[in-house]
Scaffold this motif. Structure first.
Motif, short mmCIF file in Angstrom:
data_model
loop_
_atom_site.label_atom_id
_atom_site.label_comp_id
_atom_site.label_asym_id
_atom_site.label_seq_id
_atom_site.Cartn_x
_atom_site.Cartn_y
_atom_site.Cartn_z
N ARG A 1 0.82 -1.16 -0.01
CA ARG A 1 -0.03 0.03 -0.07
C ARG A 1 0.77 1.15 -0.01
N GLY A 2 0.74 2.08 -0.92
CA GLY A 2 1.38 3.26 -1.14
C GLY A 2 0.49 4.55 -0.53
N GLY A 3 1.24 5.85 -0.58
CA GLY A 3 0.25 7.02 0.17
C GLY A 3 -0.19 6.47 1.64
N CYS A 4 0.59 5.89 2.34
CA CYS A 4 0.11 5.28 3.71
C CYS A 4 1.39 5.61 4.80
N GLU A 5 1.34 6.71 5.26
CA GLU A 5 2.48 6.81 6.22
C GLU A 5 2.25 6.29 7.43
N VAL A 6 3.19 5.88 8.10
CA VAL A 6 2.96 5.17 9.54
C VAL A 6 3.35 6.20 10.45
#
Ligand SMILES: Cc1cc2nc3c(=O)[nH]c(=O)nc-3n(C[C@H](O)[C@H](O)[C@H](O)COP(=O)(O)OP(=O)(O)OC[C@H]3O[C@@H](n4cnc5c(N)ncnc54)[C@H](O)[C@@H]3O)c2cc1C
Length: 429
Positions: free
Chosen positions: A200-205
């Motif tokens: 999953r891109g565009g997903c900052e932890v």
């Protein structure tokens, strides 16, 4: 000139999908570069439920920005490594560096990744006679101790390898390879997805916390795309490691590296510059690395500015690198530079790769410009450790020093001083 990455222009735009993040997984991997994705592939192939979470686009970090040189050896010369770690450990490190290139080739073939992988070998050129003597000593040491043959090329024979007159000789290792890194990292992501991983891109932890539920330890991850829990976490964030893992972040020295790519060269000129199409780099600390791209552009990189990339360091670097390229290859004086971009290298203070755990979470980084092959190997090995296999990597048992404040990620005010020190060292030695 395009202030962006040539390699990305060769990758078909990915379908704009953002798979829903599962609530609960066996392994959550932070960062979708070579480390994270090779680990996801190995874990998913063995039946683990895996999610890879990437704050930007897949492969956005160093993995799509590099020179595409899948190199044997480590950053430090073998005699230095032997002095520091002893012959037995270094023999294993050397074997791993060969296994790493083999592993990249195996994954590329098995997963049919269209990334122009080629066993073209690498050429390290000596900027001074003293550097040539050291390279030759290193090659002798590798033949004697590891049975690994490098070809020592004298100044007189160098014209068979490179169309430049400024070097004093070099060494060739035929086991190294070249590839298109943006296509390789995109192919790794697709392979991991086919094996069952959620990428999953565009997903900052944004935060990771430890929880104990029913006597067992789990991690809770807050992300920009929702929350989830995981039994294990792999931090595969390289030089881009942020405040979510402060204990790891302070171990990293993030060093900027910059690249230009010319227009497509006439075939005869391309052959003249690099008759054997090797991956080439020089013998300085402040080094240049260069190669032809599969469509015959000259790709030329170096540490033009020491700081991690910003719009202004990228712009300044284009001119510095063009001057460097023309010094090496005066034949390119009238050739247009079409692309420039930058990226950040993950250096440890001891210039070694490291893996292990921090606050119970797994990590692997510190490839120091040798990460194309090494990150693939380390990611795969960490997958084995997460699945309960004993770790057989020497990079988890060597000390992992913390750099002095001023060089640490997030506090890099002393980096220009380090840069100046290495420039002087290159001049003196
Ligand atoms: C200009 C340049 C040239 C290079 N040339 C070579 C070469 O020719 N040969 C070679 O072997 N090596 C080379 N390297 C080094 C090599 O590219 C790296 O060692 C390797 O790509 C590291 O891979 P990685 O997966 O560990 O990290 P990266 O590819 O950097 O991936 C880390 C990812 O983590 C993501 N991330 C960080 N924090 C978070 C968060 N909180 N949430 C979600 N995602 C997060 C980042 O966005 C990033 O995409 C070069 C590097 C650069 C910069």
């Amino acid at each position: 000139m395009n202030e962006h990455n040539y390699w990305l222009s060769t990758v078909a735009a990915a379908a704009d999908t953002a798979p829903a993040i599962p609530d609960k997984v066996d392994v959550a991997i932070v960062g979708a570069g070579f480390t994270g994705l090779s680990s996801a592939l190995a874990l998913a192939r063995r039946g683990s439920q895996v999610v890879v979470l990437e704050s930007r686009t897949i492969g956005w970090g160093a993995s799509s920005r590099n020179g595409g040189m899948a190199l044997t050896g480590l950053k430090l010369p073998v005699p230095t490594l032997i002095k520091r770690y002893g012959l037995q450990k270094v023999r294993r490190m050397h074997d791993i560096s060969l296994e790493s290139v083999d592993l990249v080739e195996q994954i590329v073939r098995q997963e049919k990744i269209d990334c122009d992988f080629s066993r073209c070998g690498h050429l390290q050129v000596a900027c001074k006679q003293s550097h040539f003597d050291r390279l030759a000593q290193s090659a002798d040491c590798m033949r004697r101790e590891f049975g690994h043959e490098l070809r020592i090329v004298s100044k007189a024979d160098l014209c068979q390898e490179i169309g430049s007159h400024i070097y004093c000789g070099g060494i060739v290792d035929k086991a190294s390879a070249g590839l298109n890194p943006a296509r390789y990292v995109a192919g790794l992501a697709q392979a991991a997805q086919r094996a069952g991983a959620c990428v999953r891109g565009g997903c900052e932890v944004q935060a990771i916390t430890r929880q104990t539920a029913n006597g067992s330890l789990r991690y809770s991850l807050r992300t920009s795309g929702g929350s989830l829990t995981a039994s294990e976490v792999l931090l595969a964030t390289g030089a881009y490691t942020s405040g979510i893992a402060p204990a790891l972040r302070q171990k990293i020295i993030p060093i900027g590296s910059y690249v230009i790519a010319t227009e497509v060269l006439p075939p005869a000129l391309a052959r003249e510059l690099s008759p054997r199409n090797r991956m080439i780099y020089d013998s300085k600390h402040f080094l240049y690395y260069f190669r032809l791209t599969p469509d015959s552009r000259m790709l030329f990189g170096g540490r033009a500015a020491f700081f991690p990339e910003t719009e202004s360091t990228v712009r300044q670097s284009a001119e510095i690198l063009r001057r460097g390229m023309i010094h090496v290859y005066p034949q390119l004086r009238d050739i247009k530079v079409e692309y420039v971009w930058g990226g950040t290298l993950d250096f440890a203070f001891d210039v070694m790769p490291h893996s292990g755990t921090v606050d119970g979470m797994h990590f692997a980084l510190g490839y120091a410009g040798h990460g194309v092959a090494a990150a693939t190997w380390m990611g795969t090995k960490v997958a084995g450790v997460i699945r309960g296999e004993a770790s057989d990597t020497p990079f988890s048992s060597i000390p992992f020093p913390t750099p002095p404040i001023g060089l640490r990620s997030g506090h890099t005010w002393a980096l220009p001083l380090a840069g100046a020190y290495y420039k002087v060292l290159d001049w003196l030695t």
